[in-house]
Design an enzyme around this catalytic site. Structure first.
Site, PDB file in Angstrom:
ATOM      1  N   ARG A  36       0.823  -1.216   0.000  1.00 39.82           N
ATOM      2  CA  ARG A  36       0.000   0.000   0.000  1.00 39.82           C
ATOM      3  C   ARG A  36       0.856   1.265   0.000  1.00 39.82           C
ATOM      4  O   ARG A  36       0.470   2.285  -0.560  1.00 39.82           O
ATOM      5  CB  ARG A  36      -0.948  -0.004   1.200  1.00 39.82           C
ATOM      6  N   LYS A 196     -17.898 -16.170   3.233  1.00 36.39           N
ATOM      7  CA  LYS A 196     -19.339 -16.076   3.452  1.00 36.39           C
ATOM      8  C   LYS A 196     -20.143 -15.626   2.236  1.00 36.39           C
ATOM      9  O   LYS A 196     -19.759 -14.678   1.554  1.00 36.39           O
ATOM     10  CB  LYS A 196     -19.602 -15.052   4.553  1.00 36.39           C
ATOM     11  N   GLY A 349      -8.131  -7.476  -0.678  1.00 33.86           N
ATOM     12  CA  GLY A 349      -8.362  -8.309   0.499  1.00 33.86           C
ATOM     13  C   GLY A 349      -7.575  -9.606   0.476  1.00 33.86           C
ATOM     14  O   GLY A 349      -6.408  -9.648   0.096  1.00 33.86           O
ATOM     15  N   GLY A 372     -12.852  -4.138   0.495  1.00 32.83           N
ATOM     16  CA  GLY A 372     -14.226  -3.660   0.723  1.00 32.83           C
ATOM     17  C   GLY A 372     -14.653  -2.673  -0.351  1.00 32.83           C
ATOM     18  O   GLY A 372     -15.765  -2.751  -0.883  1.00 32.83           O
TER      19      GLY A 372
HETATM   20  P1  AMP Z   1     -13.116 -13.409   2.515  1.00 34.84           P
HETATM   21  O1  AMP Z   1     -12.454 -12.370   3.374  1.00 34.84           O
HETATM   22  O2  AMP Z   1     -14.579 -13.463   2.629  1.00 34.84           O
HETATM   23  O3  AMP Z   1     -12.626 -13.334   1.079  1.00 34.84           O
HETATM   24  O4  AMP Z   1     -12.658 -14.817   3.097  1.00 34.84           O
HETATM   25  C1  AMP Z   1     -11.340 -15.206   3.118  1.00 34.84           C
HETATM   26  C2  AMP Z   1     -11.180 -16.282   4.130  1.00 34.84           C
HETATM   27  O5  AMP Z   1     -12.027 -17.361   3.795  1.00 34.84           O
HETATM   28  C3  AMP Z   1      -9.769 -16.832   4.196  1.00 34.84           C
HETATM   29  O6  AMP Z   1      -9.220 -16.557   5.464  1.00 34.84           O
HETATM   30  C4  AMP Z   1      -9.957 -18.340   3.987  1.00 34.84           C
HETATM   31  O7  AMP Z   1      -9.186 -19.125   4.859  1.00 34.84           O
HETATM   32  C5  AMP Z   1     -11.432 -18.531   4.288  1.00 34.84           C
HETATM   33  N1  AMP Z   1     -11.967 -19.725   3.631  1.00 34.84           N
HETATM   34  C6  AMP Z   1     -11.948 -20.030   2.321  1.00 34.84           C
HETATM   35  N2  AMP Z   1     -12.473 -21.240   2.105  1.00 34.84           N
HETATM   36  C7  AMP Z   1     -12.835 -21.735   3.310  1.00 34.84           C
HETATM   37  C8  AMP Z   1     -13.429 -22.949   3.756  1.00 34.84           C
HETATM   38  N3  AMP Z   1     -13.742 -23.914   2.903  1.00 34.84           N
HETATM   39  N4  AMP Z   1     -13.669 -23.081   5.074  1.00 34.84           N
HETATM   40  C9  AMP Z   1     -13.341 -22.119   5.943  1.00 34.84           C
HETATM   41  N5  AMP Z   1     -12.780 -20.940   5.591  1.00 34.84           N
HETATM   42  C10 AMP Z   1     -12.535 -20.764   4.290  1.00 34.84           C
END
Ligand code: AMP
Length: 392
Positions: A36, A196, A349, A372
């Site tokens: 950054r 999520k 991210g 974000g």
């Molecule tokens: P996000 O910030 O929503 O893009 O999520 C990223 C996070 O999702 C990372 O820390 C990954 O370890 C987690 N992640 C990805 N796939 C899985 C999974 N199958 N089970 C649990 N966590 C996950």
């Protein structure tokens, strides 16, 4: 929309307040990723070369952590090859800081303390916006990573400064993300993963209006498995989002978008880096097992789906990439994107961290500095930090 950029400014002898995104990761006070800081250099160098008196500001971490930007001043001095005076003051702008800014010469650079030390910052309250404006003739917003937040240093300050513009980093981010969304070279493929469905549902629905193919993996895929009628054992599941997943599947069909979901998954009995694992079909996750990555067949299907793509946007890893055994799906897609000759965009991210960690950072067309902010931009929302500069 016509943007006011720093190329249209006359900054010689002027005090230029630049909002950067220096929200860098720190371990024991040491910066662990300088991307950054490096991304902010073109704007700073341009303003220095044009004889501006450059006053930088940024937030760092959550307000309650009360972190200091002192290490950033040291790192910046090294990258710029000139001293960056750190104006350490918990008030961020005080009479002492005003005096120091008053003594700056053309081409000098100073850095204010973490803007979140002022409680008004996140509430966009006038007192701090006016304080910031009191040390500036011109305001430049180059902090794409916080452009989706209406804070004093991103929005409020523009009401009290004579002239405002966006910096080079902001321009670059808007150019790449904007072109992909408004005028993509087709086939256009979006890959969405991460933890999520709830975080990404708006962007998924928006992208269904734009893309030719949508690939879904990561933790959020299991909610789609349930929507397909499978059980998912101990995998991540958002029960209240199953209906959203069903809707996405129906919308994709109605809009003629090819929706690709994992056909197999790597499962373990515990969430740990060295857990024993096996691959099972999406319909075969037993109780006591949870999915941590896409399986081998899925890797092949997803990478083949990218072969003819001319534009690819990726947000969210395919699995728990922090554990090497479960980074294989994420790695396979990063490799495939690195070989693609079209436009490849990483939406900030965790996906940016994954691609950099896996060594493919310099092979992508663009890696966004704002997770974000890029999601909100892709959702079709206006970014307050950009709007404020346009309307100032
Ligand atoms: P996000 O910030 O929503 O893009 O999520 C990223 C996070 O999702 C990372 O820390 C990954 O370890 C987690 N992640 C990805 N796939 C899985 C999974 N199958 N089970 C649990 N966590 C996950």
């Amino acid at each position: 929309m016509k943007k006011k950029t720093i190329d249209n400014l006359k900054v010689k002898g002027k005090r230029v307040l630049v909002r950067c995104d220096f929200n860098v990761p720190l371990i024991d006070g040491a910066i662990t990723d300088e991307n950054r800081i490096i991304a902010a250099l073109p704007t700073i160098k341009k303003l220095v070369a044009d004889g501006g008196r450059v006053i930088l500001c940024s937030h760092l971490g959550k307000p309650e952590k009360k972190l200091s930007l002192a290490p950033v001043a040291v790192s910046l001095s090294g990258h710029l090859g000139q001293p960056v005076k750190f104006l350490a003051d918990n008030q961020v702008v005080s009479d002492c800081v005003r005096k120091a800014v008053g003594e700056m010469k053309d081409g000098e650079v100073a850095l204010l303390e973490n803007t979140r030390l002022r409680k008004e910052e996140s509430k966009n309250e006038e007192a701090f916006s006016k304080d910031l404006a009191s040390i500036a003739d011109i305001y430049v917003n180059d902090a794409f990573g916080t452009a989706h937040r209406a804070h004093c240093s991103t929005v409020g300050v523009t009401s009290f400064v004579a002239e405002s513009a966006v910096g080079y980093l902001m321009e670059k981010e808007l150019k790449f993300l904007g072109a992909a969304i408004e005028n993509p070279v087709r086939p256009f493929v979006a890959i969405l993963g991460g933890a999520k469905v709830s975080d990404k549902i708006l962007v998924i629905k928006e992208l269904l209006n734009k893309v030719d193919k949508l690939i879904i993996g990561g933790g959020m895929a299991y909610t789609f498995f349930v929507a397909q009628g499978h059980t998912v054992g101990d995998s991540l599941l958002e029960v209240d989002r199953v209906k959203d997943a069903k809707e996405v599947m129906e919308l994709a069909k109605a809009k003629g978008v090819e929706l690709l979901l994992p056909v197999d998954t790597v499962v373990t009995q515990e969430f740990s880096a060295d857990a024993a694992y096996k691959t099972v079909p999406s319909s075969g996750i037993e109780d006591g097992w949870g999915g941590l990555d896409i399986g081998e067949k899925t890797r092949e299907i997803f990478t083949s789906a990218l072969k003819d793509a001319k534009t690819i946007i990726w947000n969210g890893p395919m699995g728990v990439f922090e554990f090497p055994n479960f980074a294989k799906g994420t790695l396979a897609l990063a490799q495939e994107m690195a070989e693609n000759t079209g436009t490849t965009i990483i939406g900030g991210g965790d996906s940016a961290a994954a691609v950099n960690q896996l060594g493919y950072g310099d092979k992508m067309t663009h890696i966004s500095t704002g997770g974000g902010a890029s999601l909100e931009f892709l959702e079709g929302k206006a970014l307050p930090g950009v709007e404020a500069v346009q309307n100032a």
